[in-house]
Structures are given as structure tokens and as C-alpha cells.
Design an enzyme around this catalytic site. Structure first.
Site, mmCIF file in Angstrom:
data_model
loop_
_atom_site.group_PDB
_atom_site.id
_atom_site.type_symbol
_atom_site.label_atom_id
_atom_site.label_comp_id
_atom_site.label_asym_id
_atom_site.label_seq_id
_atom_site.Cartn_x
_atom_site.Cartn_y
_atom_site.Cartn_z
ATOM 1 N N HIS A 59 0.826 -1.211 0.000
ATOM 2 C CA HIS A 59 0.000 0.000 0.000
ATOM 3 C C HIS A 59 0.858 1.259 0.000
ATOM 4 C CE1 HIS A 59 -4.310 -1.268 0.583
ATOM 5 N NE2 HIS A 59 -3.670 -2.423 0.636
ATOM 6 N N VAL A 63 1.039 4.144 -3.990
ATOM 7 C CA VAL A 63 0.438 5.480 -3.998
ATOM 8 C C VAL A 63 1.457 6.489 -4.526
ATOM 9 C CG1 VAL A 63 -0.745 7.237 -2.622
ATOM 10 C CG2 VAL A 63 -1.137 4.826 -2.168
ATOM 11 N N SER A 69 4.909 7.488 2.797
ATOM 12 C CA SER A 69 3.857 8.500 2.938
ATOM 13 C C SER A 69 2.639 7.968 3.674
ATOM 14 C CB SER A 69 3.444 9.039 1.560
ATOM 15 O OG SER A 69 2.979 7.997 0.722
ATOM 16 N N HIS A 183 -1.433 -12.942 -0.904
ATOM 17 C CA HIS A 183 -2.663 -13.344 -0.214
ATOM 18 C C HIS A 183 -2.543 -14.768 0.336
ATOM 19 C CE1 HIS A 183 -5.089 -10.207 -2.716
ATOM 20 N NE2 HIS A 183 -4.472 -9.665 -1.681
ATOM 21 N N SER A 238 -3.593 -22.889 3.762
ATOM 22 C CA SER A 238 -2.298 -22.636 4.416
ATOM 23 C C SER A 238 -2.134 -21.150 4.714
ATOM 24 C CB SER A 238 -1.148 -23.143 3.535
ATOM 25 O OG SER A 238 -1.158 -22.508 2.263
#
Length: 317
Positions: A59, A63, A69, A183, A238
Site C-alpha cells: 500500500h 500510492v 507517505s 494473499h 495454508s
């Protein structure tokens, strides 16, 4: 399109010029040991630490670039960390603890942006994932604006939209697949599942790509009009171990998130997913994931005299 791509590649090349492995070898030689220790301490009390720190790095980079930031907290609604696209992002306290320890030993030397990148690598190691050398030398950004996060990849994005967003950051469709594989660890909230389970497309039932054996499991965890804050593992088998099982889930219809499932509905990304399960000439998932993490860590970095080195990651000071 070609001039845009050439400009994009030029900007990436010039901004990453001073990143290097061992950047703090002389100025703060214990940086990796200190950050690693703080991450391990955090993980001892929170089993989701690895997923939290990987997500924080992603994340941050997507940006303004990998400039820390997202860490700024001026107590203002306009701070980037308050963006809708960043909801649920955590790990700020872990980075701040590492920064405090480093400031005590190496004042105004190690950037918050580098701490985020290094903490992500340490987090991956905790989940038995890929080891890789972290390029450092980033400096911290001096802008924090909630509007900057408007174009974050979203779970409802089509695969074409996701590929475009990654291309704008200098990343390929292969990087999209590999970074989505983060993920493999962590959880998501039912808030992100409702449309896929009950309004896909709007008011038309469930996403047909969900395996019929898996659909009732998801609906049981996230019932219609139920608690949207209930959390479930993103990787079906898992969730605490970083591996390629998430890609196998995508192949078999057991993807939890819509954006994950979409990777198997596009020929280019489907081919990448399948490549890790071929009988012959199978690439190394672990090595490829590490390469993609390094490439992501180069997005829009500030180096040299650009930006600043903060004393506190939550403040521009």
C-alpha cells in the site's frame, strides 16, 4: 502508448539509481538485525504480523511510491493513511518501534520507507517465504494526501483494470500474479465478500467462478446481512504459510477474493498461474515472487537529496 511507456521507464530508472544492497553498511550496520528483531517480537503476540507488514509495503508503494507517505499521521482527515483504499492497513506501530530503536543508534540515517521495505522481507521469512536481499537508500516523502490513494487496486477491479494499474507502476502481468500471491497469508473481512456472494453482478446471485463445494462454506462464514467485520483466511488451506497454494486455489475455484479469481479469467495471467504447476520447465515460485518484491520496492523511490529522513515515521519532522 509507446511514448508514455518510454517516459514511465525513464522515470523509474532515474529514481531507483541509488538504491543498493548494503546501503547502510557503514552508517548503520545493524539496521537489518534491529528491524528483524522488532518484527519477530511483534509476531510473537500477533500471528497476522507477516501479512500485515507485506500489505503495508504494498500500500505504501502503490500510492506516491515507496516513500513512507502512508505512515504520516497528523491527526487530519486528509492524511493518506485515512484513504478508503487503505482501510484495514496496519503495522504502523511496528515500523515506529523499529524507527525509535534505529534513531537511538543512528539518528536521522535510516528512512521510514526503507524500514517498511525491510520489515516486509522479515515478515515473509516468518511465514517461511522467500528470502531476498533488500535494496535500500530510499528517502521519505514529504506529501501525504488522502486523494493520492484513489487509484489503489481494488478487490472489485477487473483483470484488465488491475493490469493497467500495475503497468502504470512499471510492473507486468506476471508481477500482478506474483504479488497477488501475497494473499497466501492473512485474512479478509466479509465486507469484501458480500457483492461476490450475493450481488454478482448487481442483484444476480453469486460469482459463478466459485467452486460449488466452496460456495456454501463462504456463505456460512459470511451470511447475507451478517456481520461484515467477520474475518476469514484468504488462502483456504495454508493461511499462515507462504506458498503457492493460493495459486492452486485460484485454479480450482477456491479463490476467496474476486480480484484473485479474476486472474484465471484472462489468458495472460492464467498462463502465469498455470506455469507454476507444469510437469516440466516449472519456474521457481519463490524466486519469482522475490524478484517481484524487489521490483515493487523500486516504484517511485526518492533518493540522494530528494525527500527527507524523518525522526518519527508519523511526522514530517
Amino acid at each position: 502508448m509507446l511514448p508514455f511507456l518510454l517516459l514511465l521507464l525513464f522515470n523509474i530508472g532515474t529514481s531507483q539509481g541509488q538504491l543498493q544492497v548494503g546501503f547502510y553498511a557503514k552508517s548503520c550496520p545493524n539496521v537489518e538485525a534491529i528491524v528483524g528483531g522488532v518484527v519477530r517480537e511483534a509476531a510473537a503476540s500477533d500471528q497476522n504480523t507477516a501479512a500485515v507488514l507485506l500489505r503495508l509495503h504494498f500500500h505504501d508503494c502503490f500510492v506516491e511510491g515507496c516513500d513512507g507517505s502512508i505512515l504520516i499521521d497528523n491527526g487530519a482527515e486528509r492524511d493518506e493513511k485515512n484513504a478508503f483504499g487503505h482501510q484495514g492497513v496496519r503495522g504502523f506501530d511496528i515500523v515506529e518501534r523499529a524507527k525509535a530503536e534505529l534513531e537511538a543508534l543512528c539518528p536521522r540515517t535510516v528512512s521510514c520507507a526503507d524500514i517498511v521495505a525491510l520489515a516486509a522481507r522479515e515478515a515473509l521469512l516468518l511465514a517461511k517465504g522467500s528470502s531476498y536481499e533488500v535494496e535500500m537508500g530510499r528517502r521519505d516523502g514529504v506529501v501525504s494526501n488522502v486523494d493520492s490513494a484513489d487509484n489503489m487496486p481494488d478487490v472489485s477491479d477487473s483483470v484488465d483494470t488491475l493490469k493497467t494499474k500495475f503497468l502504470q507502476k512499471g510492473l507486468t502481468h506476471k508481477d500482478l500474479v506474483l504479488l497477488t500471491a501475497a494473499h497466501s497469508i492473512g485474512t479478509t473481512a466479509c465486507f469484501f465478500m458480500n457483492d461476490r456472494l450475493y450481488n454478482f453482478p448487481a442483484d444476480s446471485g453469486s460469482d459463478p467462478s466459485i467452486n460449488p463445494d466452496f460456495l456454501p462454506v463462504l456463505m456460512s462464514t459470511c451470511p447475507k446481512n451478517g456481520d461484515i467485520n467477520v474475518r476469514l483466511p484468504i488462502d483456504r488451506r495454508s493461511e499462515q504459510l507462504f506458498d503457492s497454494q493460493i495459486l492452486q486455489n485460484i485454479r480450482k475455484g477456491f479463490a476467496v477474493l474476486q480480484s484473485d479469481a479474476a486472474l484465471y479469467q484472462d489468458e495472460s495471467t492464467k498462463a502465469v498461474v498455470d506455469s507454476y504447476f507444469e510437469d516440466s520447465f516449472r519456474p521457481s515460485f519463490e524466486a519469482d515472487f522475490a524478484d517481484s518484491m524487489v521490483r515493487m520496492g523500486r516504484i517511485g523511490v526518492l533518493t540522494g537529496l530528494q525527500g527527507t529522513i524523518r525522526r518519527s515515521c508519523a511526522s514530517f519532522d
